[in-house]
Design a protein around this motif. Structure first.
Motif, PDB file in Angstrom:
ATOM      1  N   ARG A 101      93.581  -4.865 122.451  1.00  0.00           N
ATOM      2  CA  ARG A 101      92.784  -3.750 122.983  1.00  0.00           C
ATOM      3  C   ARG A 101      93.455  -2.419 122.640  1.00  0.00           C
ATOM      4  O   ARG A 101      92.774  -1.435 122.337  1.00  0.00           O
ATOM      5  CB  ARG A 101      92.601  -3.892 124.491  1.00  0.00           C
ATOM      6  N   GLN A 102      94.759  -2.388 122.689  1.00  0.00           N
ATOM      7  CA  GLN A 102      95.481  -1.170 122.300  1.00  0.00           C
ATOM      8  C   GLN A 102      95.244  -0.848 120.828  1.00  0.00           C
ATOM      9  O   GLN A 102      95.024   0.312 120.460  1.00  0.00           O
ATOM     10  CB  GLN A 102      96.978  -1.342 122.585  1.00  0.00           C
ATOM     11  N   LEU A 103      95.260  -1.883 119.999  1.00  0.00           N
ATOM     12  CA  LEU A 103      95.011  -1.676 118.572  1.00  0.00           C
ATOM     13  C   LEU A 103      93.574  -1.216 118.334  1.00  0.00           C
ATOM     14  O   LEU A 103      93.322  -0.365 117.472  1.00  0.00           O
ATOM     15  CB  LEU A 103      95.275  -2.980 117.809  1.00  0.00           C
ATOM     16  N   GLN A 104      92.646  -1.762 119.095  1.00  0.00           N
ATOM     17  CA  GLN A 104      91.247  -1.344 118.978  1.00  0.00           C
ATOM     18  C   GLN A 104      91.101   0.146 119.271  1.00  0.00           C
ATOM     19  O   GLN A 104      90.401   0.865 118.543  1.00  0.00           O
ATOM     20  CB  GLN A 104      90.391  -2.165 119.942  1.00  0.00           C
ATOM     21  N   ARG A 105      91.775   0.610 120.310  1.00  0.00           N
ATOM     22  CA  ARG A 105      91.707   2.037 120.656  1.00  0.00           C
ATOM     23  C   ARG A 105      92.350   2.890 119.564  1.00  0.00           C
ATOM     24  O   ARG A 105      91.826   3.944 119.183  1.00  0.00           O
ATOM     25  CB  ARG A 105      92.407   2.286 122.002  1.00  0.00           C
ATOM     26  N   ARG A 106      93.487   2.456 119.056  1.00  0.00           N
ATOM     27  CA  ARG A 106      94.181   3.232 118.031  1.00  0.00           C
ATOM     28  C   ARG A 106      93.369   3.299 116.730  1.00  0.00           C
ATOM     29  O   ARG A 106      93.393   4.313 116.034  1.00  0.00           O
ATOM     30  CB  ARG A 106      95.560   2.625 117.761  1.00  0.00           C
ATOM     31  N   LEU A 107      92.649   2.234 116.418  1.00  0.00           N
ATOM     32  CA  LEU A 107      91.841   2.233 115.207  1.00  0.00           C
ATOM     33  C   LEU A 107      90.705   3.252 115.292  1.00  0.00           C
ATOM     34  O   LEU A 107      90.185   3.699 114.269  1.00  0.00           O
ATOM     35  CB  LEU A 107      91.272   0.831 114.943  1.00  0.00           C
ATOM     36  N   GLY A 108      90.346   3.626 116.498  1.00  0.00           N
ATOM     37  CA  GLY A 108      89.325   4.652 116.663  1.00  0.00           C
ATOM     38  C   GLY A 108      89.753   5.990 116.091  1.00  0.00           C
ATOM     39  O   GLY A 108      88.907   6.816 115.719  1.00  0.00           O
ATOM     40  N   SER A 109      91.062   6.217 116.008  1.00  0.00           N
ATOM     41  CA  SER A 109      91.578   7.483 115.475  1.00  0.00           C
ATOM     42  C   SER A 109      91.892   7.400 113.988  1.00  0.00           C
ATOM     43  O   SER A 109      92.320   8.391 113.387  1.00  0.00           O
ATOM     44  CB  SER A 109      92.855   7.890 116.233  1.00  0.00           C
ATOM     45  N   ALA A 110      91.680   6.242 113.370  1.00  0.00           N
ATOM     46  CA  ALA A 110      92.034   6.059 111.961  1.00  0.00           C
ATOM     47  C   ALA A 110      91.345   7.056 111.028  1.00  0.00           C
ATOM     48  O   ALA A 110      92.000   7.624 110.147  1.00  0.00           O
ATOM     49  CB  ALA A 110      91.728   4.625 111.527  1.00  0.00           C
ATOM     50  N   PRO A 111      90.036   7.314 111.184  1.00  0.00           N
ATOM     51  CA  PRO A 111      89.396   8.287 110.278  1.00  0.00           C
ATOM     52  C   PRO A 111      90.059   9.664 110.339  1.00  0.00           C
ATOM     53  O   PRO A 111      90.194  10.341 109.310  1.00  0.00           O
ATOM     54  CB  PRO A 111      87.947   8.334 110.784  1.00  0.00           C
ATOM     55  N   THR A 112      90.480  10.073 111.531  1.00  0.00           N
ATOM     56  CA  THR A 112      91.156  11.364 111.677  1.00  0.00           C
ATOM     57  C   THR A 112      92.514  11.340 110.990  1.00  0.00           C
ATOM     58  O   THR A 112      92.885  12.294 110.287  1.00  0.00           O
ATOM     59  CB  THR A 112      91.337  11.712 113.160  1.00  0.00           C
ATOM     60  N   LEU A 114      93.413   9.666 108.447  1.00  0.00           N
ATOM     61  CA  LEU A 114      93.252   9.635 106.990  1.00  0.00           C
ATOM     62  C   LEU A 114      92.916  10.994 106.401  1.00  0.00           C
ATOM     63  O   LEU A 114      92.942  11.166 105.180  1.00  0.00           O
ATOM     64  CB  LEU A 114      92.177   8.612 106.611  1.00  0.00           C
ATOM     65  N   GLU A 115      92.603  11.957 107.262  1.00  0.00           N
ATOM     66  CA  GLU A 115      92.324  13.319 106.801  1.00  0.00           C
ATOM     67  C   GLU A 115      93.519  14.240 106.993  1.00  0.00           C
ATOM     68  O   GLU A 115      93.423  15.445 106.772  1.00  0.00           O
ATOM     69  CB  GLU A 115      91.110  13.890 107.555  1.00  0.00           C
ATOM     70  N   GLN A 116      94.671  13.681 107.406  1.00  0.00           N
ATOM     71  CA  GLN A 116      95.826  14.509 107.748  1.00  0.00           C
ATOM     72  C   GLN A 116      96.947  14.431 106.715  1.00  0.00           C
ATOM     73  O   GLN A 116      98.121  14.581 107.045  1.00  0.00           O
ATOM     74  CB  GLN A 116      96.349  14.115 109.135  1.00  0.00           C
ATOM     75  N   GLY A 117      96.600  14.172 105.471  1.00  0.00           N
ATOM     76  CA  GLY A 117      97.598  14.199 104.412  1.00  0.00           C
ATOM     77  C   GLY A 117      98.593  13.053 104.484  1.00  0.00           C
ATOM     78  O   GLY A 117      98.311  11.997 105.063  1.00  0.00           O
ATOM     79  N   ASP A 118      99.765  13.277 103.891  1.00  0.00           N
ATOM     80  CA  ASP A 118     100.766  12.220 103.787  1.00  0.00           C
ATOM     81  C   ASP A 118     101.225  11.712 105.148  1.00  0.00           C
ATOM     82  O   ASP A 118     101.439  10.511 105.329  1.00  0.00           O
ATOM     83  CB  ASP A 118     101.980  12.726 102.989  1.00  0.00           C
ATOM     84  N   HIS A 164      95.596   6.769  97.407  1.00  0.00           N
ATOM     85  CA  HIS A 164      94.900   8.043  97.188  1.00  0.00           C
ATOM     86  C   HIS A 164      93.382   7.889  97.212  1.00  0.00           C
ATOM     87  O   HIS A 164      92.669   8.857  97.023  1.00  0.00           O
ATOM     88  CB  HIS A 164      95.347   8.654  95.860  1.00  0.00           C
ATOM     89  N   ASP A 165      92.905   6.668  97.410  1.00  0.00           N
ATOM     90  CA  ASP A 165      91.463   6.427  97.460  1.00  0.00           C
ATOM     91  C   ASP A 165      91.010   6.480  98.917  1.00  0.00           C
ATOM     92  O   ASP A 165      90.971   5.471  99.613  1.00  0.00           O
ATOM     93  CB  ASP A 165      91.144   5.063  96.834  1.00  0.00           C
ATOM     94  N   HIS A 166      90.658   7.664  99.383  1.00  0.00           N
ATOM     95  CA  HIS A 166      90.344   7.833 100.791  1.00  0.00           C
ATOM     96  C   HIS A 166      89.057   7.120 101.198  1.00  0.00           C
ATOM     97  O   HIS A 166      88.936   6.657 102.340  1.00  0.00           O
ATOM     98  CB  HIS A 166      90.267   9.323 101.135  1.00  0.00           C
ATOM     99  N   ASP A 167      88.108   7.016 100.288  1.00  0.00           N
ATOM    100  CA  ASP A 167      86.882   6.282 100.614  1.00  0.00           C
ATOM    101  C   ASP A 167      87.206   4.829 100.914  1.00  0.00           C
ATOM    102  O   ASP A 167      86.697   4.246 101.886  1.00  0.00           O
ATOM    103  CB  ASP A 167      85.882   6.365  99.461  1.00  0.00           C
ATOM    104  N   ARG A 168      88.064   4.239 100.080  1.00  0.00           N
ATOM    105  CA  ARG A 168      88.449   2.835 100.294  1.00  0.00           C
ATOM    106  C   ARG A 168      89.249   2.684 101.582  1.00  0.00           C
ATOM    107  O   ARG A 168      89.057   1.735 102.326  1.00  0.00           O
ATOM    108  CB  ARG A 168      89.259   2.326  99.097  1.00  0.00           C
ATOM    109  N   LEU A 169      90.124   3.627 101.872  1.00  0.00           N
ATOM    110  CA  LEU A 169      90.925   3.543 103.093  1.00  0.00           C
ATOM    111  C   LEU A 169      90.047   3.623 104.340  1.00  0.00           C
ATOM    112  O   LEU A 169      90.289   2.923 105.327  1.00  0.00           O
ATOM    113  CB  LEU A 169      91.979   4.647 103.113  1.00  0.00           C
ATOM    114  N   ARG A 170      89.016   4.467 104.302  1.00  0.00           N
ATOM    115  CA  ARG A 170      88.096   4.544 105.442  1.00  0.00           C
ATOM    116  C   ARG A 170      87.341   3.232 105.621  1.00  0.00           C
ATOM    117  O   ARG A 170      87.144   2.765 106.748  1.00  0.00           O
ATOM    118  CB  ARG A 170      87.122   5.705 105.248  1.00  0.00           C
ATOM    119  N   GLN A 171      86.926   2.631 104.511  1.00  0.00           N
ATOM    120  CA  GLN A 171      86.270   1.327 104.590  1.00  0.00           C
ATOM    121  C   GLN A 171      87.212   0.270 105.156  1.00  0.00           C
ATOM    122  O   GLN A 171      86.831  -0.546 106.002  1.00  0.00           O
ATOM    123  CB  GLN A 171      85.787   0.896 103.201  1.00  0.00           C
TER     124      GLN A 171
END
Length: 222
Positions: A101-112, A114-118, A164-171
């Motif tokens: 459940r903790q991992l589920q919550r953390r994955l909710g922030s994954a798209p954000t 991935l937009e924060q650089g390195d 560096h493939d952000h589309d793939r990382l979001r998927q």
């Protein structure tokens, strides 16, 4: 830490991070000078890296960083399909709900992330590592976990190709979320299927990335 262990950790990290690229010659004398240790610890480190299959002996060139060829990628993913699909099934049956459940919550922030650089990428990949760790603990099978850890060592090199493939990382983040949700639901079949879908898409991307890098390298040497 022993000099041999220190040399091993340094060289392994440099290989996994792409600092030492595939095909790089690893001469004992050169590496001992660079790392500030004698040749014996370097020789010990190179022996361990050869056992890890991160370093290969090539006739006429000595020891070199192992190549990441399409055949190697396909072979690795064939093994990942077998191991990770089984691990997901077992995790769904033996899971600790709190951890997932903790991992589920953390994955909710994954798209954000991935937009924060390195820095965001580092946090995202740390989250992926935590998912692997939670599955390992849920599986509760030392033999399977040891095999998974060996596979992940090589997978991390391939993962760098797609960093560096952000589309793939979001998927991929969405696919990880589906796996975690299937494990939480206790649906072993869905957890395995979601893992197979994720690995199929990851393999397709890895082969495409490897081809692009090979083309780029060839162009730069012309």
């Amino acid at each position: 830490m022993r000099a041999g262990d220190r040399a091993y950790e340094t060289l392994r990290t440099e290989i996994l991070d792409g600092v030492l690229r595939p095909g790089t010659v690893l001469a004992e004398v050169e590496q001992s000078i660079r790392l500030g240790v004698s040749r014996t610890p370097v020789r010990e480190a190179l022996t361990r890296l050869t056992a890890d299959r991160l370093v290969t002996a090539l006739s006429g060139r000595g020891l070199v960083v192992s190549e990441i060829s399409p055949d190697n990628i396909v072979g690795l993913y064939e093994l990942r399909q077998a191991l990770e699909g089984q691990a997901a099934m077992l995790a769904a049956r033996r899971r600790d709900d709190v951890a997932f459940r903790q991992l589920q919550r953390r994955l909710g922030s994954a798209p954000t992330l991935l937009e924060q650089g390195d820095e965001g990428l580092r946090e995202y990949f740390a989250l992926v590592d935590d998912i692997d760790q939670a599955i390992d603990e849920a599986v509760d099978n030392d033999y399977l976990v040891a095999a998974l850890q060996s596979v992940r060592l090589h997978s991390s090199r391939i993962r760098r190709l797609a960093s560096h493939d952000h589309d793939r990382l979001r998927q991929a983040a969405s696919e990880h979320l589906l796996i975690v949700e299937a494990i939480l639901a206790g649906d072993a079949s869905l957890a395995s299927h979601a893992t197979h879908v994720h690995l199929h898409k990851s393999l397709t991307n890895a082969l495409s990335s490897a081809e692009s890098e090979a083309t780029s390298t060839a162009s730069n040497t012309v």
